[in-house]
Motif scaffolding. Structure first.
Motif, PDB file in Angstrom:
ATOM      1  N   THR A 149      26.233  57.071 178.402  1.00 61.20           N
ATOM      2  CA  THR A 149      25.760  57.672 179.636  1.00 61.20           C
ATOM      3  C   THR A 149      24.740  56.764 180.312  1.00 61.20           C
ATOM      4  OG1 THR A 149      26.043  59.905 178.755  1.00 61.20           O
ATOM      5  CG2 THR A 149      24.652  59.680 180.680  1.00 61.20           C
ATOM      6  N   TYR A 150      24.971  56.536 181.587  1.00 58.09           N
ATOM      7  CA  TYR A 150      23.983  55.833 182.415  1.00 58.09           C
ATOM      8  C   TYR A 150      23.526  56.797 183.504  1.00 58.09           C
ATOM      9  CZ  TYR A 150      21.982  52.980 186.101  1.00 58.09           C
ATOM     10  OH  TYR A 150      21.143  52.477 187.056  1.00 58.09           O
ATOM     11  N   MET A 151      22.215  56.953 183.665  1.00 62.48           N
ATOM     12  CA  MET A 151      21.655  57.803 184.712  1.00 62.48           C
ATOM     13  C   MET A 151      20.441  57.110 185.310  1.00 62.48           C
ATOM     14  SD  MET A 151      20.410  61.810 184.534  1.00 62.48           S
ATOM     15  CE  MET A 151      19.116  61.508 183.316  1.00 62.48           C
ATOM     16  N   HIS A 152      20.253  57.253 186.606  1.00 62.36           N
ATOM     17  CA  HIS A 152      19.028  56.726 187.206  1.00 62.36           C
ATOM     18  C   HIS A 152      18.527  57.623 188.317  1.00 62.36           C
ATOM     19  CE1 HIS A 152      21.558  54.360 190.329  1.00 62.36           C
ATOM     20  NE2 HIS A 152      20.892  55.268 191.001  1.00 62.36           N
ATOM     21  N   ASN A 153      17.239  57.501 188.579  1.00 58.45           N
ATOM     22  CA  ASN A 153      16.577  58.090 189.735  1.00 58.45           C
ATOM     23  C   ASN A 153      15.962  56.959 190.542  1.00 58.45           C
ATOM     24  OD1 ASN A 153      16.135  61.007 190.509  1.00 58.45           O
ATOM     25  ND2 ASN A 153      15.980  61.161 188.273  1.00 58.45           N
ATOM     26  N   ILE A 154      16.292  56.892 191.826  1.00 57.78           N
ATOM     27  CA  ILE A 154      15.661  55.939 192.735  1.00 57.78           C
ATOM     28  C   ILE A 154      14.959  56.732 193.821  1.00 57.78           C
ATOM     29  CG2 ILE A 154      16.016  54.080 194.406  1.00 57.78           C
ATOM     30  CD1 ILE A 154      18.435  53.211 192.795  1.00 57.78           C
ATOM     31  N   ASN A 155      13.670  56.484 194.002  1.00 58.03           N
ATOM     32  CA  ASN A 155      12.889  57.150 195.035  1.00 58.03           C
ATOM     33  C   ASN A 155      12.341  56.114 196.010  1.00 58.03           C
ATOM     34  OD1 ASN A 155      12.660  60.109 194.226  1.00 58.03           O
ATOM     35  ND2 ASN A 155      12.044  59.090 192.331  1.00 58.03           N
ATOM     36  N   TYR A 156      12.498  56.395 197.292  1.00 58.99           N
ATOM     37  CA  TYR A 156      11.964  55.517 198.330  1.00 58.99           C
ATOM     38  C   TYR A 156      11.152  56.353 199.309  1.00 58.99           C
ATOM     39  CZ  TYR A 156      11.721  52.314 202.283  1.00 58.99           C
ATOM     40  OH  TYR A 156      11.272  51.524 203.313  1.00 58.99           O
ATOM     41  N   GLN A 157       9.852  56.049 199.404  1.00 60.00           N
ATOM     42  CA  GLN A 157       8.951  56.799 200.262  1.00 60.00           C
ATOM     43  C   GLN A 157       8.976  56.209 201.671  1.00 60.00           C
ATOM     44  OE1 GLN A 157       7.141  59.364 198.587  1.00 60.00           O
ATOM     45  NE2 GLN A 157       6.752  60.174 200.650  1.00 60.00           N
ATOM     46  N   LEU A 158       9.524  56.957 202.637  1.00 62.91           N
ATOM     47  CA  LEU A 158       9.600  56.486 204.013  1.00 62.91           C
ATOM     48  C   LEU A 158       8.245  56.554 204.712  1.00 62.91           C
ATOM     49  CD1 LEU A 158      12.944  58.227 205.015  1.00 62.91           C
ATOM     50  CD2 LEU A 158      12.608  55.780 204.658  1.00 62.91           C
ATOM     51  N   ASN A 159       7.547  57.668 204.505  1.00 60.47           N
ATOM     52  CA  ASN A 159       6.198  57.843 205.039  1.00 60.47           C
ATOM     53  C   ASN A 159       5.510  58.947 204.232  1.00 60.47           C
ATOM     54  OD1 ASN A 159       7.035  60.396 206.210  1.00 60.47           O
ATOM     55  ND2 ASN A 159       7.888  59.236 207.939  1.00 60.47           N
ATOM     56  N   ASP A 160       4.429  59.492 204.733  1.00 55.49           N
ATOM     57  CA  ASP A 160       3.664  60.485 203.975  1.00 55.49           C
ATOM     58  C   ASP A 160       4.458  61.756 203.702  1.00 55.49           C
ATOM     59  OD1 ASP A 160       1.538  58.786 203.870  1.00 55.49           O
ATOM     60  OD2 ASP A 160       0.455  59.717 205.555  1.00 55.49           O
ATOM     61  N   ARG A 161       5.443  62.057 204.549  1.00 49.14           N
ATOM     62  CA  ARG A 161       6.173  63.315 204.413  1.00 49.14           C
ATOM     63  C   ARG A 161       7.641  63.155 204.021  1.00 49.14           C
ATOM     64  NH1 ARG A 161       3.673  67.913 205.916  1.00 49.14           N
ATOM     65  NH2 ARG A 161       1.729  67.756 207.089  1.00 49.14           N
ATOM     66  N   LEU A 162       8.240  62.017 204.325  1.00 49.14           N
ATOM     67  CA  LEU A 162       9.675  61.833 204.089  1.00 49.14           C
ATOM     68  C   LEU A 162       9.945  60.925 202.902  1.00 49.14           C
ATOM     69  CD1 LEU A 162      11.081  61.418 207.715  1.00 49.14           C
ATOM     70  CD2 LEU A 162      11.512  63.325 206.152  1.00 49.14           C
ATOM     71  N   LYS A 163      10.892  61.348 202.063  1.00 44.73           N
ATOM     72  CA  LYS A 163      11.272  60.563 200.889  1.00 44.73           C
ATOM     73  C   LYS A 163      12.787  60.649 200.694  1.00 44.73           C
ATOM     74  CE  LYS A 163      10.496  62.183 196.718  1.00 44.73           C
ATOM     75  NZ  LYS A 163       9.816  62.603 195.468  1.00 44.73           N
ATOM     76  N   ILE A 164      13.368  59.547 200.252  1.00 47.87           N
ATOM     77  CA  ILE A 164      14.787  59.505 199.911  1.00 47.87           C
ATOM     78  C   ILE A 164      14.924  59.365 198.406  1.00 47.87           C
ATOM     79  CG2 ILE A 164      16.942  58.240 200.159  1.00 47.87           C
ATOM     80  CD1 ILE A 164      15.990  57.295 202.882  1.00 47.87           C
TER      81      ILE A 164
END
Length: 206
Positions: free
Chosen positions: A37-52
């Motif tokens: 099993t391969y699993m990942h979480n990628i988080n990218y903070q666009l600004n103070d309120r928005l995140k991908i």
């Protein structure tokens, strides 16, 4: 499966130029008795309120492809408050594409984090989806912490319980690396079909 690995590699490479303050990448690999099993979480903070966020899972059996599992979810989160988010997500999982809207409550402290989300998901019909994520890393001794985590996602609709999963990790944490024992449980079609994978995991916070 080569296509899946290539897609993951391309995604990682495309994000490699972003700054560490904006981007976090956490891969989790399990070598179990049934599958890899391969699993990942990628988080990218666009600004103070928005995140991908991108959550990707590939579960591949060693000897055959009959019970392979895939789950890819891309989420845009808007922070209403330090602990409350609204999420819009789309992706693909067994057995097809899905879209969802949800509300999320999250608590983060030095040794633990907890989040709970609830909302509506559309995948060949509407369902109520709930998810819980919990991590706890108590201090044991210098440079070593314990590590315990649970990820559980479940869908309910007028037919019952079409899809669910529970991933549990128990082990040690040293700086940014975690390792130990893993158990993965997956249920399909009111648990008429269930899969489990028990083995060793290694996880790293980039």
């Amino acid at each position: 499966m080569k296509v899946k690995y290539a897609a993951v590699s391309a995604l990682i490479m495309s994000l490699s130029g972003l700054t560490a303050q904006q981007l976090s990448y956490t891969p989790d690999i399990v070598l179990g008795h049934r599958s890899y099993t391969y699993m990942h979480n990628i988080n990218y903070q666009l600004n103070d309120r928005l995140k991908i966020n991108n959550l990707t899972l590939f579960d591949t059996e060693y000897t055959k492809d009959k019970n392979n599992i895939f789950f890819i979810r891309n989420t845009l989160s808007y922070s209403l408050h330090k602990r409350f988010n609204m999420n819009a997500a789309f992706g693909i999982k067994n057995p097809g594409a899905f879209f969802s809207m949800s509300a999320q409550y999250r608590i983060t402290a030095s040794s633990f984090s907890f989040s709970y989300s609830i909302g509506a998901t559309y995948q060949k019909g509407y369902s109520l989806e709930q998810s819980v994520s919990f991590e706890y890393a108590p201090h044991l001794k210098e440079n070593i912490k314990g590590y315990f985590s649970v990820l559980a996602i479940g869908n309910l609709d007028d037919s019952g319980y079409p899809r669910g999963l529970q991933f549990i990790r128990l082990g040690l944490k040293q700086d940014k690396i975690m390792y130990g024992i893993a158990t993965n449980f997956d249920q399909f079609n009111n648990a008429e079909k269930t899969l489990e994978n028990i083995g060793a995991f290694i996880k790293y916070n980039f």
